[in-house]
Design an enzyme around this catalytic site. Structure first.
Site, mmCIF file in Angstrom:
data_model
loop_
_atom_site.group_PDB
_atom_site.id
_atom_site.type_symbol
_atom_site.label_atom_id
_atom_site.label_comp_id
_atom_site.label_asym_id
_atom_site.label_seq_id
_atom_site.Cartn_x
_atom_site.Cartn_y
_atom_site.Cartn_z
ATOM 1 N N ASP A 28 -1.344 36.866 19.626
ATOM 2 C CA ASP A 28 -2.018 36.998 20.919
ATOM 3 C C ASP A 28 -1.826 38.395 21.506
ATOM 4 O O ASP A 28 -0.910 39.117 21.139
ATOM 5 C CB ASP A 28 -1.446 35.976 21.909
ATOM 6 C CG ASP A 28 0.067 36.130 22.072
ATOM 7 O OD1 ASP A 28 0.751 36.344 21.051
ATOM 8 O OD2 ASP A 28 0.555 36.064 23.213
ATOM 9 N N GLU A 29 -2.706 38.732 22.415
ATOM 10 C CA GLU A 29 -2.539 39.891 23.301
ATOM 11 C C GLU A 29 -2.159 41.185 22.597
ATOM 12 O O GLU A 29 -1.230 41.865 23.007
ATOM 13 C CB GLU A 29 -1.464 39.580 24.358
ATOM 14 C CG GLU A 29 -1.872 38.484 25.313
ATOM 15 C CD GLU A 29 -0.865 38.352 26.463
ATOM 16 O OE1 GLU A 29 -1.319 38.147 27.595
ATOM 17 O OE2 GLU A 29 0.340 38.482 26.207
ATOM 18 N N ASN A 30 -2.870 41.508 21.555
ATOM 19 C CA ASN A 30 -2.694 42.828 20.950
ATOM 20 C C ASN A 30 -3.922 43.653 21.319
ATOM 21 O O ASN A 30 -5.020 43.373 20.848
ATOM 22 C CB ASN A 30 -2.552 42.693 19.441
ATOM 23 C CG ASN A 30 -2.516 44.047 18.749
ATOM 24 O OD1 ASN A 30 -2.068 45.029 19.336
ATOM 25 N ND2 ASN A 30 -3.002 44.090 17.515
#
Lengths: 688, 688
Positions: free
Chosen positions: B332-334
């Site tokens: 997630d959230e890269n």
């Protein structure tokens, strides 16, 4: 609301926020304290700097814990996130000249100077610095402007080298986190030895790799792995505390013999469990005493060479696990009956010219002592081993004849007699312990908690804050004897320990919620002044029940299992009454308290799980509170006649009786309101 | 006293000891329940018998735990000390036909019949029996005669196979005993997956023997050893719970890259810690969003073959440690900025014809997925990996576009959107979660607690009892939607968990004692109705502080850190007001509560550590309580004019505002006393 009233009472009784100039809220009280004008205010820019020998990582961990505690206490979000080598500057400076691990006997002194412009803690050893950091945390004060340390000059060092707490994890196991919490609490009051009673009839609690049946058959699944022990030893060492393991023998060994029956004096089979098995009838005290003396109890066979080969290997392994220079071998309470019943052992005694089983026990101790010496360990044992090799360390617990025997033998002595926490004596009874002064051979002492009726659910209420009184006796100057001041500081210590995560208050409050649900607050008004009956009466009430009630899994959730031994409400009330007797001041605070007690019984509702004794206590409380209120009126009206007073006496006598293993702790104080006299509290209490 | 009032209020509000015939105090509510006349009384001779396949030791441990809990709850000293194979007879019989370990997807159903003459619990699998035993414990009732189980016929089975709790132990570490307590609580509400977020920017929390730098440089000393993990896995399995480990990658990897910088997309150096570093100025929400999108954040280099060799070896080791068939890889959230900044990675993308960093991330996920398949593990990840291989399990948490992408891809879905505990939404907001019904591909869901502002001191208050509402949603029939009944049972669950040792109440009460000492009881009258501001506003208030305040060691001891998200006093007051609006009954109980609030401000004393917001809230509470009391008078006197009501509105608007990250939770209910109208509560709340 309860707490608010408590506060008002405390303030009225003169033990509120103001503090004594010499003792502050320090427990144990340092050797010398000079409090001065001015304050070192704590702000976000508060920094700690450390000067210490290279590689003293223990010190840095301790200083960082101190920082974190201050941080949590003040909510200040200190700018300095961690303190690392190189951080030598700061408003607060810690200076240590010598890196050293904690051992009883090490230099634990420190010198602390706090002024408005900064503070300096100096110690020769790391251990001394640890002790000083605890003093700093106890000095933190608050006012409307925030938190501060008062200006002070403190010189400190302990009175005794060995200051211990003995926990019996054999009869009831304690999880690791409970042991860690106890270690945290010990560190606060500057204790330095955690003596773990690791084996007994009911269980063997350490993993052995050489003799794995010990934990497999001797623990019912409840034991510490070697990894856990190593971690616990490190955790304790980080806090200046050494763990001294005890493996009790030759008696108290049912669990070991369940694992290795070949070691036993009688064929067995053995199951971990209490050594005495009872019938279905309650026993009298003489019958219990008789049983203890005459029942064949499991014991190691001291006549076999194989026994010593086993113990050599076993203690070799344990010496590798526990770095402590001391090993405790118990050696208590073996009545010798199993030995007398075994013809081979009797023959051995004749061959060895051992006159009786005492001589045989002495022989066994000498052999084990030699084994431990080989493994570079000093032997400690309970008082029954007094009179053996001079360098045995004798732990006095019951019969002063043994103490004197040890003195004559020039052996070092530890004092636990007078420090048994499982006797439910209040802190002041532990506080003066003459035995400490009875010989220069006394190297210190240990608070001791046997766990027949103690488990993970009530151990902390049983131990804290009361052990603080014993810790002070072992650390502070003998001249420190003021009981009111002790109690004032003891209840502050209680709050400090609670803040650190010690669960004594939590265990008490959770138990009340379990018993009374939404009525817990009401019930607490009563249980706050109930204390467990003193001496062994509560244990014997349990032992006298039919056999099934001696099981280790019995629930310890009755009110008598969870109330504190020292009642804060009682102490405050006592002080209030005592002041009133001499000054007639604060009568209104007394009246408020009595009114509350008078109306309590009506609100205590029958709830399953509450013993009937609870309501009976509430009714007796109602009666004496009502009489005391009437006495206050009569005193004003001039109608407090000796005849009326005499008529009321039986009510107080009845209210003072134990019921359901519980006592109302405020009867004498309430009675003083009608009689005008408050006797000092006993300095000792009966054992039975 | 506080508790007594609470009880009176609850009784007046109709949610006292009487219980609904269909839901009793069961949480989650079973599929079908028929309560009947009669009771099975619990006495000391209560015995449990078990019929099960040979060697089902897990079942016997569970039954013995049940026995011990009943024992402690009732204080009855059951004659039957332990239950062992061969104990097949008993007043209570447990019958299991098939030995099986717990896994999402296993048969967890059971059939329970209780009558005055005995009880029978039947289940196909051991897991089903575990669930049924929890139901039995929740059925225990008490009356003046003692404890009993009500007669009942219950058929039960879960609605969803995967019912989880995600705990983030990377941002703030949780000690093992806290995890065990959470597992105990999960078992009560029949959850079956503990998802541990074990690595993130702030820390890597598991010992690796192959890559020891992970814990050495990535954990700041706070990690679980492999021995501890194995023990925890076993502890959870014993309670029918599987531990699914998450190693978040390729982003959220600062701690891993601190250990092995060669894995990184940018040279570093790396230190475990928050990925974003701020200046000294508070940031606005748009500025924070901008920062999240554009700041280069640490990420694994997906272009190196060495990366995959490392991950192959790493996951091989972790697969040996965690028996779970599922492995969670985060994903997630890269934001991809670090990749775009690295020319070698850009070149790699061109070579591989990867259009953008999203495509590169998908490439990385495919490679890791193949590695996990090799190690016989199924891959789970947060929603950003939707659209990859069909057999990826997608955990929805934010953007429903990903959910629909997963549906189109025919992937299995876990729902955490709507179940984020760190958003401080009350239980009723979690209770209806439409996403669960949005596709038959949904295999269940997870409550999720991210720990930026959660640590070992407040995690349990943040999680329990609120997670019970989510557990019910995942287990019980979709038709179960009564919010008042949910809250009634949720607060009972809270007491049950407290009894078992879960520390949510303990953490709250200890924190109050820390903040207010002897005044904790008074402060509690206010904090009992204060709730944390909803959404990310509290977190952002923290993030917007100067850089030093983002440290992991910051104290989480403010009032907003420790108050419960669901206020029991508020729920009872709401129900009281709601009843009063339609029936005008119990006005006296309302008046007592208002009077108490009206006089509270005078008693809340300024204490360091208490935010100024606390006193401001108390004053606004005083104001609205006063107005509400006046309104009750005016209503009687016929002087409650629309003009007067309109004049008071601004007071309520002011009292409803957040202050110090805290909200007064009873403003709408109090306002209803003047307006005569109580709007239903929102089903959703803003995120910012």
């Amino acid at each position: 609301m309860q707490r608010l009233l408590l506060f008002l009472l405390a303030a009225a009784a003169g033990s509120g926020p103001s503090f004594a100039q010499t003792t502050h809220s320090l427990l144990p009280v340092p050797k010398t304290v000079r409090l001065q004008e001015g304050q070192l205010r704590l702000r976000a820019d508060f920094r700690i700097g450390v000067s210490a020998p290279a590689g003293d990582s223990l010190l840095f961990r301790a200083v960082n814990r101190t920082r974190a505690t201050l941080n949590r206490r003040t909510g200040l979000y200190f700018e300095q996130e961690t303190i690392a080598p190189g951080d030598t500057a700061g408003l607060f400076r810690v200076i240590v000249t010598q890196k050293q691990v904690a051992l009883p006997g090490a230099d634990e002194g420190y010198h602390l100077v706090i002024s408005p412009s900064g503070a300096k803690l100096q110690a020769t050893t790391t251990t001394g610095a640890l002790r000083g950091l605890q003093t700093v945390l106890q000095l933190v004060q608050q006012d409307s402007a925030g938190y501060y340390l008062p200006s002070a000059v403190i010189d400190d060092a302990p009175r005794f080298a060995w200051r211990g707490l003995m926990l019996d994890v054999a009869r009831h196991f304690l999880p690791l986190e409970a042991l860690r919490r106890n270690i945290d609490a010990m560190a606060v009051v500057k204790l330095n030895v955690l003596h773990l009673h690791l084996s007994d009839d009911e269980g063997f609690r350490v993993q052995s790799k050489r003799f794995p049946e010990l934990q497999r058959k001797g623990s019912l699944g409840q034991f510490y792995t070697q990894t856990e022990i190593r971690e616990l030893v490190r955790y304790a060492a980080d806090r200046g505390i050494v763990i001294v393991p005890e493996f009790d023998m030759p008696g108290h060994t049912t669990a070991m013999l369940a694992a290795y029956p070949a070691l036993a004096s009688a064929p067995g089979p053995y199951q971990p469990g209490p050594r005495f098995r009872r019938g279905d009838k309650p026993l009298s005290l003489p019958a219990i005493m008789q049983m203890i003396q005459t029942t064949p109890t499991p014991a190691i066979d001291p006549s076999h060479e194989a026994t010593y080969a086993f113990l050599d290997s076993f203690f070799g392994e344990m010496a590798g696990l526990f770095p402590s220079p001391w090993m405790h071998i118990g050696a208590d309470e073996n009545n010798g009956v199993s030995w007398k019943n075994n013809p081979a052992i009797v023959r051995f005694m004749q061959q060895q010219k051992l006159a009786d089983t005492h001589a045989l026990q002495a022989y066994f101790v000498r052999r084990v002592h030699a084994i431990l010496r080989k493994h570079n360990r000093k032997t400690v044992g309970w008082e029954e081993l007094a009179g053996g090799p001079k360098d045995l360390i004798v732990q006095a617990w019951s019969d002063t004849a043994y103490f004197h025997k040890a003195v004559r033998n020039n052996s070092s002595i530890l004092v636990s007699k007078g420090f048994y926490l499982d006797l439910f004596y209040p802190a002041h009874a532990h506080y003066r312990n003459d035995l400490l002064d009875a010989s220069p051979l006394v190297m210190g002492g240990e608070a001791a908690l046997w766990s027949e009726i103690v488990d993970a659910g009530n151990q902390e209420t049983r131990t804290w804050p009361r052990t603080g009184a014993i810790a002070e006796r072992l650390w502070s100057p003998a001249t420190q004897t003021d009981l009111d001041d002790l109690y004032r500081r003891l209840f502050r210590l209680s709050t400090q320990l609670d803040d650190l995560g010690i669960d004594h208050i939590g265990q008490y409050e959770r138990s009340l919620r379990r018993l009374a649900g939404a009525d817990a607050g009401t019930l607490r008004n009563l249980t706050d002044i109930l204390t467990p009956v003193k001496g062994y009466r509560k244990l014997f009430a349990r032992l006298s029940l039919p056999e099934r009630y001696t099981v280790q899994s019995a629930p310890l959730t009755a009110v008598s299992d969870i109330v504190f031994v020292d009642s804060e409400v009682k102490r405050n009330f006592r002080q209030l009454v005592s002041n009133w007797l001499s000054t007639k001041k604060n009568e209104e605070a007394i009246r408020i308290q009595l009114l509350r007690w008078k109306t309590l019984a009506a609100n205590i509702r029958p709830i399953p799980g509450l013993e009937p004794a609870i309501q009976a206590h509430a009714q007796r409380l109602e009666a004496i509170a009502g009489v005391a209120l009437e006495a206050l009126e009569r005193r004003k009206a001039g109608t407090l006649t000796p005849e009326w007073v005499a008529q009321q006496r039986p009510l107080f006598a009845a209210a003072g009786k134990a019921d359901g293993s519980l006592e109302l702790s405020i009867v004498k104080e309430t009675e003083a309101l009608i009689s005008g006299e408050l006797a000092p509290e006993p300095t000792s209490y009966p054992m039975f």
